[in-house]
Structures are given as structure tokens and as C-alpha cells.
Design a protein around this motif. Structure first.
Motif, PDB file in Angstrom:
ATOM      1  N   VAL A   1      36.846  39.681  80.568  1.00 53.78           N
ATOM      2  CA  VAL A   1      35.649  39.246  79.839  1.00 53.78           C
ATOM      3  C   VAL A   1      35.903  39.345  78.332  1.00 53.78           C
ATOM      4  N   ARG A   2      36.537  40.439  77.892  1.00 57.15           N
ATOM      5  CA  ARG A   2      36.843  40.595  76.472  1.00 57.15           C
ATOM      6  C   ARG A   2      37.766  39.482  75.972  1.00 57.15           C
ATOM      7  N   LEU A   3      38.745  39.126  76.775  1.00 59.23           N
ATOM      8  CA  LEU A   3      39.634  38.026  76.402  1.00 59.23           C
ATOM      9  C   LEU A   3      38.870  36.704  76.332  1.00 59.23           C
ATOM     10  N   GLY A   4      37.876  36.548  77.204  1.00 58.35           N
ATOM     11  CA  GLY A   4      37.036  35.359  77.174  1.00 58.35           C
ATOM     12  C   GLY A   4      36.249  35.226  75.881  1.00 58.35           C
ATOM     13  N   PHE A   5      35.996  36.335  75.212  1.00 51.00           N
ATOM     14  CA  PHE A   5      35.335  36.297  73.906  1.00 51.00           C
ATOM     15  C   PHE A   5      36.350  36.254  72.769  1.00 51.00           C
TER      16      PHE A   5
ATOM     17  N   LYS B   1      39.803  50.215  87.654  1.00 52.06           N
ATOM     18  CA  LYS B   1      39.500  48.998  88.410  1.00 52.06           C
ATOM     19  C   LYS B   1      38.431  48.175  87.681  1.00 52.06           C
ATOM     20  N   GLY B   2      37.382  48.825  87.202  1.00 55.55           N
ATOM     21  CA  GLY B   2      36.340  48.127  86.459  1.00 55.55           C
ATOM     22  C   GLY B   2      36.823  47.650  85.105  1.00 55.55           C
ATOM     23  N   ASN B   3      37.736  48.399  84.503  1.00 58.25           N
ATOM     24  CA  ASN B   3      38.257  48.055  83.184  1.00 58.25           C
ATOM     25  C   ASN B   3      39.042  46.745  83.216  1.00 58.25           C
ATOM     26  N   ARG B   4      39.694  46.450  84.333  1.00 61.21           N
ATOM     27  CA  ARG B   4      40.426  45.188  84.457  1.00 61.21           C
ATOM     28  C   ARG B   4      39.462  44.003  84.369  1.00 61.21           C
ATOM     29  N   LYS B   5      38.309  44.142  84.996  1.00 61.31           N
ATOM     30  CA  LYS B   5      37.299  43.087  84.929  1.00 61.31           C
ATOM     31  C   LYS B   5      36.816  42.907  83.487  1.00 61.31           C
ATOM     32  N   TRP B   6      36.541  44.019  82.820  1.00 63.67           N
ATOM     33  CA  TRP B   6      36.049  43.936  81.443  1.00 63.67           C
ATOM     34  C   TRP B   6      37.107  43.390  80.504  1.00 63.67           C
TER      35      TRP B   6
END
Length: 151
Positions: free
Chosen positions: A20-24, A12-17
């Protein structure tokens, strides 16, 4: 908390990250392209790449803290932080060092060879560190477990 419960929370937390990773990743890819294509603004794009990589590093630190928060074992936490540090080094290499080598027009096979060896070393080290985490805390899901269950 058992391994299955930890794994569910990590996914569940990995989906959020991931978002964020795609945003970078997307702006960094555009900056790399612009850096390789221009002669006049290379310093500007290179500087922006460095800023993006530093911001990604801060994000990697936060993500490693989240993933290591599921274990109480200090050695396991350290190994998880080392895994994220290796990932960050690889991202820096891909996002800055490799394009810089291409821009400087070094011998064409040298960057490819260095990149390939670094990628293989990263895979080997990641597997080794996963096994160490499993030995230290058998209830801690490995990064491979999280990746496998996420998709």
C-alpha cells in the motif's frame, strides 16, 4: 500472545502495508517530479500531491491502529500512534514542503539543512519512542524489531 507470535503477525501484516505504501510512493514521486519540472501546471500537480498525502495519512492511521492492536496498554498504543504521526510529518515534509521550497528557489542550502536536521530528529525520536514502548510493554515488538525481521 507472546512477543514472537506478535512479531510474526506484525511481519505478515507489514507486507500488506508495504504494498500500500508503494502504491502511494510511486505516484507521489512522479507528481513531485512533475511539480518541480513545470511552470504552467504547478497548481494542478501541487493539489494532486496534497490529495495523495492526505490519502497516505488515512493509510498511516489504519496502519498504526493495526500495529497498536497487539498491545492492551493504552500508553503503548499512544506512543505507537505518535510514531506513525512523526513518520507522516516526515513524508509530508519530503513530499510537499521540500519540493515547494525547491520550487520557490530559496537559498539552496536551507532546504537541505532543514531536511537533514528533520531526518536526524526523526531517527532520534523513533529510537526514543521504541524504548518507551519496550518499557511499557516488554512483550510488544518495537518498530525496529519488525523492520529487522521483515528483511
Amino acid at each position: 500472545m507472546n512477543k514472537h507470535e506478535r512479531l510474526k503477525k506484525m511481519i505478515k501484516g507489514n507486507r500488506k502495508w508495504l504494498l500500500v505504501r508503494l502504491g502511494f510512493a510511486i505516484p507521489l514521486a512522479v507528481l513531485i517530479f512533475l511539480f518541480l519540472q513545470t511552470e504552467t501546471h504547478a497548481l494542478l500537480y501541487g493539489s494532486l500531491m496534497i490529495v495523495a498525502l492526505l490519502a497516505y495519512g488515512l493509510n498511516a492511521i489504519r496502519e498504526s491502529r493495526f500495529m497498536s492492536s497487539f498491545t492492551e496498554r493504552v500508553r503503548a498504543k499512544r506512543i505507537i500512534h505518535i510514531q506513525y504521526a512523526f513518520d507522516y510529518v516526515m513524508i509530508v515534509f519530503i513530499g510537499f514542503a521540500f519540493p515547494l521550497l525547491m520550487k520557490l528557489e530559496t537559498i539552496s542550502w536551507v532546504p537541505f539543512l532543514v531536511f537533514s536536521l528533520t531526518a536526524l530528529a526523526l531517527l532520534f525520536v523513533e529510537r526514543l519512542l521504541d524504548e518507551k514502548v519496550k518499557l511499557i510493554d516488554p512483550e510488544q515488538p518495537t518498530r525496529r524489531d519488525v523492520k529487522r525481521e521483515s528483511f
